[in-house]
Design a protein around this motif. Structure first.
Motif, mmCIF file in Angstrom:
data_model
loop_
_atom_site.group_PDB
_atom_site.id
_atom_site.type_symbol
_atom_site.label_atom_id
_atom_site.label_comp_id
_atom_site.label_asym_id
_atom_site.label_seq_id
_atom_site.Cartn_x
_atom_site.Cartn_y
_atom_site.Cartn_z
ATOM 1 N N SER A 159 0.723 -1.129 0.188
ATOM 2 C CA SER A 159 0.025 0.080 -0.056
ATOM 3 C C SER A 159 0.738 1.390 -0.054
ATOM 4 N N SER A 160 2.003 1.203 0.218
ATOM 5 C CA SER A 160 2.925 2.590 0.404
ATOM 6 C C SER A 160 3.686 2.696 -0.945
ATOM 7 N N TYR A 161 3.329 2.040 -1.977
ATOM 8 C CA TYR A 161 3.934 2.261 -3.055
ATOM 9 C C TYR A 161 3.160 2.379 -4.330
ATOM 10 N N SER A 162 1.933 2.969 -4.122
ATOM 11 C CA SER A 162 1.065 3.524 -5.222
ATOM 12 C C SER A 162 0.690 2.530 -6.139
ATOM 13 N N HIS A 176 9.842 -19.096 -6.538
ATOM 14 C CA HIS A 176 9.668 -17.590 -7.088
ATOM 15 C C HIS A 176 10.475 -16.888 -6.048
ATOM 16 N N VAL A 177 11.583 -16.235 -6.714
ATOM 17 C CA VAL A 177 12.493 -15.242 -6.124
ATOM 18 C C VAL A 177 12.596 -14.029 -7.008
ATOM 19 N N ALA A 178 13.280 -13.074 -6.419
ATOM 20 C CA ALA A 178 13.657 -11.691 -6.839
ATOM 21 C C ALA A 178 14.125 -11.956 -8.582
ATOM 22 N N LEU A 179 13.997 -10.942 -9.540
ATOM 23 C CA LEU A 179 14.423 -11.319 -10.860
ATOM 24 C C LEU A 179 16.015 -11.036 -10.924
ATOM 25 N N ASN A 180 16.526 -11.566 -11.812
ATOM 26 C CA ASN A 180 17.933 -11.307 -11.843
ATOM 27 C C ASN A 180 18.168 -10.820 -13.356
ATOM 28 N N ALA A 181 19.196 -10.646 -13.657
ATOM 29 C CA ALA A 181 19.521 -9.689 -14.901
ATOM 30 C C ALA A 181 19.203 -10.360 -16.331
ATOM 31 N N ALA A 182 19.404 -12.005 -16.021
ATOM 32 C CA ALA A 182 19.249 -12.766 -17.254
ATOM 33 C C ALA A 182 17.711 -12.954 -17.615
ATOM 34 N N THR A 183 16.976 -13.015 -16.453
ATOM 35 C CA THR A 183 15.556 -13.161 -16.453
ATOM 36 C C THR A 183 15.007 -11.628 -17.007
ATOM 37 N N ILE A 184 15.356 -10.806 -16.453
ATOM 38 C CA ILE A 184 14.855 -9.493 -17.073
ATOM 39 C C ILE A 184 15.090 -9.336 -18.635
ATOM 40 N N ALA A 185 16.294 -9.739 -18.921
ATOM 41 C CA ALA A 185 16.687 -9.669 -20.468
ATOM 42 C C ALA A 185 15.671 -10.671 -21.113
ATOM 43 N N SER A 186 15.377 -11.722 -20.564
ATOM 44 C CA SER A 186 14.556 -12.712 -21.369
ATOM 45 C C SER A 186 13.099 -12.037 -21.458
ATOM 46 N N ILE A 187 12.562 -11.399 -20.391
ATOM 47 C CA ILE A 187 11.339 -10.948 -20.216
ATOM 48 C C ILE A 187 11.130 -9.785 -21.208
ATOM 49 N N SER A 196 -1.460 -5.424 -23.322
ATOM 50 C CA SER A 196 -1.423 -4.607 -21.907
ATOM 51 C C SER A 196 -2.500 -5.156 -21.110
ATOM 52 N N CYS A 197 -1.775 -5.700 -19.887
ATOM 53 C CA CYS A 197 -2.553 -6.219 -19.125
ATOM 54 C C CYS A 197 -1.867 -6.157 -17.710
ATOM 55 N N PRO A 198 -2.600 -6.445 -16.593
ATOM 56 C CA PRO A 198 -1.838 -6.368 -15.351
ATOM 57 C C PRO A 198 -0.617 -7.249 -15.174
ATOM 58 N N TRP A 199 0.247 -6.821 -14.420
ATOM 59 C CA TRP A 199 1.511 -7.575 -14.102
ATOM 60 C C TRP A 199 1.682 -7.818 -12.810
ATOM 61 N N ILE A 200 1.426 -9.103 -12.185
ATOM 62 C CA ILE A 200 1.384 -9.407 -10.702
ATOM 63 C C ILE A 200 2.845 -9.959 -10.532
ATOM 64 N N ILE A 201 3.508 -9.279 -9.465
ATOM 65 C CA ILE A 201 4.690 -9.810 -8.944
ATOM 66 C C ILE A 201 4.535 -11.011 -7.910
ATOM 67 N N ARG A 239 11.055 -1.723 -9.417
ATOM 68 C CA ARG A 239 11.990 -0.988 -10.444
ATOM 69 C C ARG A 239 12.374 -2.024 -11.520
ATOM 70 N N ARG A 240 12.677 -3.608 -11.065
ATOM 71 C CA ARG A 240 13.174 -4.394 -12.018
ATOM 72 C C ARG A 240 12.027 -4.644 -12.930
ATOM 73 N N VAL A 241 10.807 -4.737 -12.426
ATOM 74 C CA VAL A 241 9.527 -5.373 -13.192
ATOM 75 C C VAL A 241 9.428 -4.120 -14.175
ATOM 76 N N LYS A 242 9.417 -3.011 -13.807
ATOM 77 C CA LYS A 242 9.056 -1.983 -14.695
ATOM 78 C C LYS A 242 10.117 -1.961 -15.854
#
Length: 239
Positions: free
Chosen positions: A24-27, A181-192, A201-206, A220-223
């Protein structure tokens, strides 16, 4: 514009109130309320009226994936009677044996692709029989599951090509060799990033299971994964 939010189960396993409070603190404008165990479902549904959901644009509910007390038919009936009618219901295909119980949900139902542990539901060909039986159902694309099954992302491309017009929401996280399920890493971010330009365009659920101190970094990583979408949004808005 894609909206982003967390699964409450990722932020606080089994405690949807704390999960909601932590984000709730992250808008953020989306949330997936998680009841992964069947014993969590009734308390969650009974608490809906007391939850602060007013500023959210998208709310979904993850149905139980671990059934020990209730029957599949009981779970479907409880959700149908008590979950708000505009909330998508995310469901694992390996929970489904009674298709008749889930047909009344029509396009509210979101079937999710599975990780490598599961014997079914991992690929487009394994999911097709479920959509034949539930022809109005939508699709929850779990990017972490798809990448774990096939790091080249060919399985993910095939899922998008086959079910792209059904995608209601996306799950995003890294899924490690233990299927956690763990935090995104650089390789996964590049693949995604390569795959995201092909998504509507749809909701992204972390779904990354992270401590509160890492919430801002994971947002920030998801964005950083997002590209301009090619399709129009297909999402259920909150009243």
């Amino acid at each position: 514009m894609d909206v982003i939010g967390f699964s409450t189960g990722a932020l606080a396993y089994g405690d949807f109130r704390r999960g909601l409070a932590l984000q709730s603190s992250y808008s953020l404008k989306a949330i997936e309320l998680s009841a992964l165990r069947d014993v969590e479902l009734t308390p969650l549904l009974a608490s809906i009226g007391a939850l602060d959901l007013a500023n959210l644009e998208y709310i979904s509910l993850h149905a139980p994936s671990r059934i020990s007390v209730l029957s599949e038919r009981d779970i479907a009936a409880i959700l149908l009677q008590n979950a708000p009618s505009n909330w998508p219901i995310v469901l694992h295909p390996d929970v489904i044996s009674d298709f008749h119980a889930w047909r009344p949900f029509r396009d509210r139902l979101c079937i999710e692709n599975m990780d490598q542990r599961k014997p079914i539901g991992r690929t487009a060909s394994e999911l097709k029989p479920f959509f034949i039986q539930l022809p109005e159902a939508m699709f929850c694309l779990d990017l972490g599951h798809a990448r774990q099954v096939d790091p080249t992302m060919s399985v993910c491309y095939d899922l998008i090509e086959t079910f792209g017009d059904r995608i209601r929401q996306v799950h995003v996280s890294e899924v490690n060799h233990m299927s956690r399920h763990v935090a995104l890493n650089a390789a996964t971010i590049a693949s995604i990033r390569r795959i995201s330009r092909h998504l509507p365009s749809c909701p992204w659920i972390i779904e990354s299971v992270i401590p509160p101190s890492e919430i801002a970094n994971e947002i920030r990583r998801v964005k950083s994964c997002l590209h301009a979408p090619l399709c129009s949004p297909m999402m259920s808005l909150v009243d």
